[in-house]
Design a protein around this motif. Structure first.
Motif, PDB file in Angstrom:
ATOM      1  N   GLY A  72       1.305  24.780  -7.870  1.00 49.26           N
ATOM      2  CA  GLY A  72      -0.015  24.230  -7.571  1.00 49.26           C
ATOM      3  C   GLY A  72      -0.282  22.908  -8.266  1.00 49.26           C
ATOM      4  O   GLY A  72      -1.347  22.315  -8.108  1.00 49.26           O
ATOM      5  N   GLU A  73       0.688  22.438  -9.023  1.00 48.49           N
ATOM      6  CA  GLU A  73       0.513  21.180  -9.743  1.00 48.49           C
ATOM      7  C   GLU A  73       0.290  20.026  -8.758  1.00 48.49           C
ATOM      8  O   GLU A  73       0.964  19.914  -7.740  1.00 48.49           O
ATOM      9  CB  GLU A  73       1.770  20.895 -10.588  1.00 48.49           C
ATOM     10  N   ILE A  74      -0.664  19.169  -9.092  1.00 49.54           N
ATOM     11  CA  ILE A  74      -1.008  18.030  -8.242  1.00 49.54           C
ATOM     12  C   ILE A  74      -0.465  16.749  -8.883  1.00 49.54           C
ATOM     13  O   ILE A  74      -0.667  16.526 -10.085  1.00 49.54           O
ATOM     14  CB  ILE A  74      -2.546  17.885  -8.101  1.00 49.54           C
ATOM     15  N   ARG A  75       0.200  15.921  -8.100  1.00 46.13           N
ATOM     16  CA  ARG A  75       0.669  14.635  -8.622  1.00 46.13           C
ATOM     17  C   ARG A  75       0.344  13.540  -7.606  1.00 46.13           C
ATOM     18  O   ARG A  75       0.107  13.825  -6.438  1.00 46.13           O
ATOM     19  CB  ARG A  75       2.188  14.673  -8.859  1.00 46.13           C
ATOM     20  N   GLU A  76       0.387  12.317  -8.090  1.00 43.29           N
ATOM     21  CA  GLU A  76       0.170  11.198  -7.181  1.00 43.29           C
ATOM     22  C   GLU A  76       1.359  10.252  -7.289  1.00 43.29           C
ATOM     23  O   GLU A  76       1.857   9.991  -8.386  1.00 43.29           O
ATOM     24  CB  GLU A  76      -1.130  10.465  -7.539  1.00 43.29           C
ATOM     25  N   PHE A  77       1.843   9.782  -6.165  1.00 42.79           N
ATOM     26  CA  PHE A  77       2.975   8.851  -6.148  1.00 42.79           C
ATOM     27  C   PHE A  77       2.587   7.588  -5.382  1.00 42.79           C
ATOM     28  O   PHE A  77       1.968   7.664  -4.320  1.00 42.79           O
ATOM     29  CB  PHE A  77       4.197   9.495  -5.482  1.00 42.79           C
ATOM     30  N   LYS A  78       3.019   6.455  -5.944  1.00 38.13           N
ATOM     31  CA  LYS A  78       2.707   5.159  -5.320  1.00 38.13           C
ATOM     32  C   LYS A  78       3.959   4.543  -4.721  1.00 38.13           C
ATOM     33  O   LYS A  78       5.047   4.649  -5.289  1.00 38.13           O
ATOM     34  CB  LYS A  78       2.165   4.185  -6.382  1.00 38.13           C
ATOM     35  N   ALA A  79       3.794   3.880  -3.597  1.00 33.81           N
ATOM     36  CA  ALA A  79       4.920   3.155  -3.004  1.00 33.81           C
ATOM     37  C   ALA A  79       4.387   1.968  -2.210  1.00 33.81           C
ATOM     38  O   ALA A  79       3.194   1.867  -1.940  1.00 33.81           O
ATOM     39  CB  ALA A  79       5.718   4.075  -2.096  1.00 33.81           C
ATOM     40  N   LYS A  80       5.321   1.080  -1.861  1.00 34.86           N
ATOM     41  CA  LYS A  80       4.905  -0.114  -1.108  1.00 34.86           C
ATOM     42  C   LYS A  80       4.719   0.204   0.377  1.00 34.86           C
ATOM     43  O   LYS A  80       3.963  -0.470   1.074  1.00 34.86           O
ATOM     44  CB  LYS A  80       5.961  -1.210  -1.275  1.00 34.86           C
ATOM     45  N   VAL A  81       5.471   1.187   0.831  1.00 35.41           N
ATOM     46  CA  VAL A  81       5.374   1.610   2.236  1.00 35.41           C
ATOM     47  C   VAL A  81       5.428   3.129   2.276  1.00 35.41           C
ATOM     48  O   VAL A  81       6.149   3.754   1.481  1.00 35.41           O
ATOM     49  CB  VAL A  81       6.530   1.009   3.083  1.00 35.41           C
ATOM     50  N   GLU A 124      12.520  -5.400   7.724  1.00 36.80           N
ATOM     51  CA  GLU A 124      12.278  -6.789   8.150  1.00 36.80           C
ATOM     52  C   GLU A 124      10.922  -7.288   7.671  1.00 36.80           C
ATOM     53  O   GLU A 124      10.792  -8.410   7.191  1.00 36.80           O
ATOM     54  CB  GLU A 124      12.317  -6.887   9.685  1.00 36.80           C
ATOM     55  N   LYS A 125       9.918  -6.416   7.784  1.00 36.08           N
ATOM     56  CA  LYS A 125       8.565  -6.875   7.506  1.00 36.08           C
ATOM     57  C   LYS A 125       8.219  -6.861   6.015  1.00 36.08           C
ATOM     58  O   LYS A 125       7.613  -7.801   5.508  1.00 36.08           O
ATOM     59  CB  LYS A 125       7.559  -6.020   8.283  1.00 36.08           C
ATOM     60  N   TYR A 126       8.616  -5.799   5.326  1.00 35.02           N
ATOM     61  CA  TYR A 126       8.150  -5.648   3.949  1.00 35.02           C
ATOM     62  C   TYR A 126       9.224  -5.871   2.883  1.00 35.02           C
ATOM     63  O   TYR A 126       8.903  -6.038   1.720  1.00 35.02           O
ATOM     64  CB  TYR A 126       7.505  -4.272   3.770  1.00 35.02           C
ATOM     65  N   PHE A 127      10.478  -5.815   3.288  1.00 34.42           N
ATOM     66  CA  PHE A 127      11.554  -6.004   2.309  1.00 34.42           C
ATOM     67  C   PHE A 127      12.606  -6.944   2.895  1.00 34.42           C
ATOM     68  O   PHE A 127      13.759  -6.549   3.109  1.00 34.42           O
ATOM     69  CB  PHE A 127      12.193  -4.644   1.948  1.00 34.42           C
ATOM     70  N   PRO A 128      12.200  -8.175   3.191  1.00 41.08           N
ATOM     71  CA  PRO A 128      13.092  -9.071   3.949  1.00 41.08           C
ATOM     72  C   PRO A 128      14.420  -9.356   3.254  1.00 41.08           C
ATOM     73  O   PRO A 128      15.390  -9.702   3.926  1.00 41.08           O
ATOM     74  CB  PRO A 128      12.260 -10.351   4.116  1.00 41.08           C
ATOM     75  N   SER A 129      14.478  -9.164   1.943  1.00 39.73           N
ATOM     76  CA  SER A 129      15.760  -9.442   1.280  1.00 39.73           C
ATOM     77  C   SER A 129      16.706  -8.235   1.336  1.00 39.73           C
ATOM     78  O   SER A 129      17.886  -8.347   0.984  1.00 39.73           O
ATOM     79  CB  SER A 129      15.524  -9.858  -0.171  1.00 39.73           C
ATOM     80  N   ALA A 130      16.185  -7.068   1.774  1.00 36.22           N
ATOM     81  CA  ALA A 130      17.028  -5.870   1.818  1.00 36.22           C
ATOM     82  C   ALA A 130      17.963  -5.937   3.012  1.00 36.22           C
ATOM     83  O   ALA A 130      17.525  -6.107   4.145  1.00 36.22           O
ATOM     84  CB  ALA A 130      16.148  -4.629   1.901  1.00 36.22           C
ATOM     85  N   LYS A 131      19.240  -5.811   2.746  1.00 37.01           N
ATOM     86  CA  LYS A 131      20.217  -5.852   3.846  1.00 37.01           C
ATOM     87  C   LYS A 131      21.094  -4.627   3.772  1.00 37.01           C
ATOM     88  O   LYS A 131      21.388  -4.114   2.692  1.00 37.01           O
ATOM     89  CB  LYS A 131      21.083  -7.114   3.739  1.00 37.01           C
TER      90      LYS A 131
END
Lengths: 575, 207
Positions: free
Chosen positions: A294-303, A566-573
């Motif tokens: 029942g533990e509640i956590r919050e996680f953040k991400a860019k997408v 393409e939109k949020y991580f343009p350097s990722a290939k």
């Protein structure tokens, strides 16, 4: 991550769609966190996945354990498939707790599984492409644009031509008798029968060697044992199990990138947003509830990628208070699934098959299909007897067989639930029965879909309500297609044919409740919430014309991952 | 309601009589779905005689119904009996049975009539009585009643009854003790590691 984010991308749900998106993003070097509501089978961090909480997360293929998977998957249908207490249910890992509630208004049911792999844990692994005509009808992207993504998934799973056994032989015999022809098209424009394109590895080449030890088999390849739906665990390691659920395909591929972290037993109960001038409203974090503690956590991400399935994705949107949209939860298509079955005489089976039985429990659960663009598709199937009986005799919107009079123009002899002594007589003939499941092409209607119950909640939020009303035009198409399937059985020589007539709100192919072009833009990014993408059956624009939806969802997920990068991580290939 | 007072003692449920009431009602339903069949036994062998009674299918139904988020077995039995009483009244029969701790009205019906009752209450309009205190609405009851047909078949034809003495314990601790009657009746060999039957067939050939 030391930049204030827990991951570059959070994927909600490790089923047919989410696992694909995660692998594709991980391959681009992006840090991905998958949050999955159900258990993880075959992972030694959860040695007792249904009775103790185990670890928090797993990041490595080193944790996968084929012997453990073989222990978890018992091949027993009540243990595995019981919708209330089975391992493949929509509910928490702890089976002493009830399933998560849903309200299905017309007497149908939802056939969906929580867990790493999601409903692909139990699917037949049929992987046809959509009908091109279904794309032309409503989709904002073209079928041609999808083709390379289809090819990508077909090579990766991989998808290959299924191996027929007796039930398919009988089905194809009937199809030919009806005057249909074999099709070797994969982009279907006209009716035809064929072996399934399916996500099952080729047959173990030693299978027909009588000296080969099946009990201690450690080889790669399908052994035709008929447990696709009960959970496949045949292979030398988890990543090479024969039936390519995402548990054994895209999840191991994702882990192999070294960039993907998976937390099972983690139910996402809210998506949170931020706002700025440049983007307007954007997704920023999620609230997760551990189903054991029942533990509640919050996680953040860019997408954030929403891959919770066609019921939970709109439910989560609505429970999170995201902006109103007249298509969120609306437009549900189900293929209005129905079943017909025929019982054959021993002598006829000897003449056609050279053997006296169909043996529905043996062979891949469904290895052939009839496609009929304009109406839908149908396929022979056979499973263990509990599931098989519920599908062909136990599910109907027409009451019991003795309450229905069959009309002369109908190709079936009986309609409705088979019960009493007749059920026993019919099931006595289980081994001489050919079953067909029918997927009809239902149109999108805004009246059909998922809403929230205004009052009742469970620990994960307001409970979803599923409503589906079949239109007259759709009913006509469905009756026509079911009629063809019944006629095929008759032409093949079935002595008695039964139609189940399922309620149309049975949800096994659950699609188009968060439609591309309506809830999302053409990149599958929510039009009203930036940085929130959808990658599951809900984002399909319609019911694809009838073909089984998973492959299309997976192909679209590959494309969506590409668009995210393409939109949020343009350097990722891609490495 | 007075009709349910059989299970009440001084305003409290007598657990044993409630248990009998629910079990007898569910047995009457399961028996209608998978009855004894002496005729099949005569034609095809003794194994075909047995039905839901020998495979504890009613107990499976009760266990399943009580595993829903809202335990439902007692309520389902009450709904079945009230619908059966209504049905008897419509047929002009005197439904006021003497006090009876068993399955009451529902089990008095013929097997076919029991199924007709289940069909009637499988649509929202057909439910005339929702037990007091039940948090479910009529619309929520319908899918659970419809599920009874599937549950019966799953309970009877799956491995569940073969768990024998372990059938009621937690699903993770059950052991298959013997082959279920249902498997014998249909000729299912049970789980397998593989079948040596590979080979596509002429009809699948592309030309």
């Amino acid at each position: 991550m030391d930049n204030g984010f827990d991951a570059d991308v959070i994927v909600i749900g490790a089923g047919g769609g989410g696992a694909v998106a995660a692998k594709e993003l991980g391959e681009r070097g992006l840090k991905v966190l998958i949050l999955e509501a159900g258990p993880w089978y075959g992972n030694r961090k959860w040695p007792e996945p249904n009775t103790s909480a185990g670890a928090q997360e797993s990041l490595s293929n080193e944790d996968l354990d084929i012997q453990l998977l073989k222990t978890n998957f018992t091949d027993l249908e009540d243990d595995m498939n019981d919708l209330i207490t089975g391992k493949f249910r929509w509910g928490p890992a702890d089976r002493s707790k009830g399933p998560w509630p849903r309200i299905i208004e017309k007497g149908g049911f939802v056939w969906q599984s929580a867990g790493v792999g999601g409903t692909t844990l139990l699917y037949f692994a049929n992987c046809p492409r959509a009908y091109p005509a279904a794309f032309e009808r409503e989709w904002p992207i073209s079928y041609e644009e999808m083709v390379p993504y289809y090819e990508e998934v077909e090579q990766t799973l991989p998808v290959r031509e299924a191996t027929a056994t007796s039930k398919e032989d009988l089905f194809l015999y009937g199809a030919r008798k009806m005057g249909f022809t074999y099709t070797n098209e994969i982009n279907l424009t006209k009716p035809g029968f064929r072996l399934q394109p399916n996500g099952i590895l080729g047959i173990n080449p030693m299978l027909n060697n009588p000296d080969f030890d099946l009990e201690n088999n450690q080889a790669v390849g399908c052994t035709l044992r008929g447990h696709c739906i009960n959970g496949c665990c045949i292979g030398p390691n988890v990543g090479s199990v024969a039936k390519r659920s995402t548990l054994v395909s895209y999840i191991p591929y994702a882990l192999a990138t070294g960039n993907v972290d998976i937390m099972p037993n983690s139910f996402v109960t809210a998506i949170h947003t931020g706002q700025n001038e440049e983007e307007g409203l954007f997704a920023s974090s999620v609230t997760v509830r551990n189903t054991w503690t029942g533990e509640i956590r919050e996680f953040k991400a860019k997408v954030i990628v929403l891959s919770a399935g066609s019921i939970e994705s709109p439910r989560l949107w609505l429970n999170s208070g995201l902006p109103e949209n007249e298509w969120v939860g609306k437009g549900l298509t189900t293929h209005m699934i129905d079943c017909v079955s025929g019982i054959f005489e021993e002598e006829d089976l000897m003449n056609i098959l050279g053997m006296s039985e169909v043996k529905p429990y043996a062979g891949q659960n469904s290895a052939a299909r009839m496609d009929y663009p304009g109406l839908g598709a149908f396929e022979p199937f056979g499973t263990s007897p509990g599931i098989n009986s519920t599908m062909i005799y136990g599910t109907s919107q027409k009451g019991y067989y003795f309450q229905n009079q069959t009309r002369e123009e109908e190709a079936w002899d009986r309609e409705g639930i088979i019960a009493g002594e007749l059920l026993k007589e019919f099931m006595r003939n289980y081994n001489k029965t050919l079953s067909i499941v029918v997927f009809s092409d239902d149109d999108v209607s805004q009246k059909n879909g998922v809403t929230l119950d205004p009052e009742r909640r469970d620990e994960n939020g307001y409970i979803p309500v599923i409503s589906y009303e079949i239109s007259d035009a759709d009913r006509e198409k469905r009756d026509q297609l079911v009629g063809l399937a019944a006629e095929l059985l008759k032409k093949a020589g079935a002595k008695t044919v039964s139609r189940a007539n399922w309620p149309p709100d049975v949800c096994a192919h659950i699609m188009s409740t968060m439609r591309i072009g309506f809830v999302t833009d053409t990149n599958c990014e929510a039009s009203q919430v930036k940085r929130l993408f959808i990658a599951d059956n809900s984002v399909l624009c319609n019911g694809l014309g009838g073909p089984n939806p998973t492959l299309t969802t997976q192909a679209l997920a590959v494309r969506t991952a590409e668009k995210i990068a393409e939109k949020y991580f343009p350097s990722a290939k891609k490495a | 309601m007075a009709d349910n007072s059989d299970g009440l003692k001084g305003g409290l449920y007598d657990e044993n009589s409630v248990y009998d009431y629910v079990v007898n009602t569910m047995k009457a339903y399961a028996d209608a779905m998978v009855p004894h069949s002496p005729d099949l036994a005569e034609l095809y062998g003794r194994i075909q005689f047995y039905g839901a009674v020998e495979s504890y299918t009613a107990e499976y139904l009760i266990m399943s119904l009580d595993s829903y988020p809202t335990p439902f077995a007692v309520a389902a039995a009450e709904i079945l009996n009230m619908a059966a009483k209504q049905y008897l009244m419509e047929k002009g029969e005197d439904p006021d049975l003497p006090k009876d701790p068993g399955g009451l009205y529902f089990s008095k019906l013929s097997q076919e009539d029991r199924l007709k009752i289940v069909d009637r209450i499988s649509s929202p309009g057909g439910i005339i009585y929702v037990p007091a205190g039940l948090t479910m609405k009529q619309e929520d009851i319908v899918p659970v009643i419809s599920a009874l047909n599937r549950l019966t078949m799953m309970g009877y034809y799956s491995e569940w009854s073969g768990y024998g003495s372990t059938r009621f314990i937690s699903p993770d601790k059950r052991m298959l003790e013997y082959r279920p009657i249902g498997w014998e009746q249909v000729g299912y060999p049970g789980p397998s590691k593989g079948y040596r039957i590979a080979g596509a067939f002429n009809f699948a050939q592309k030309k």
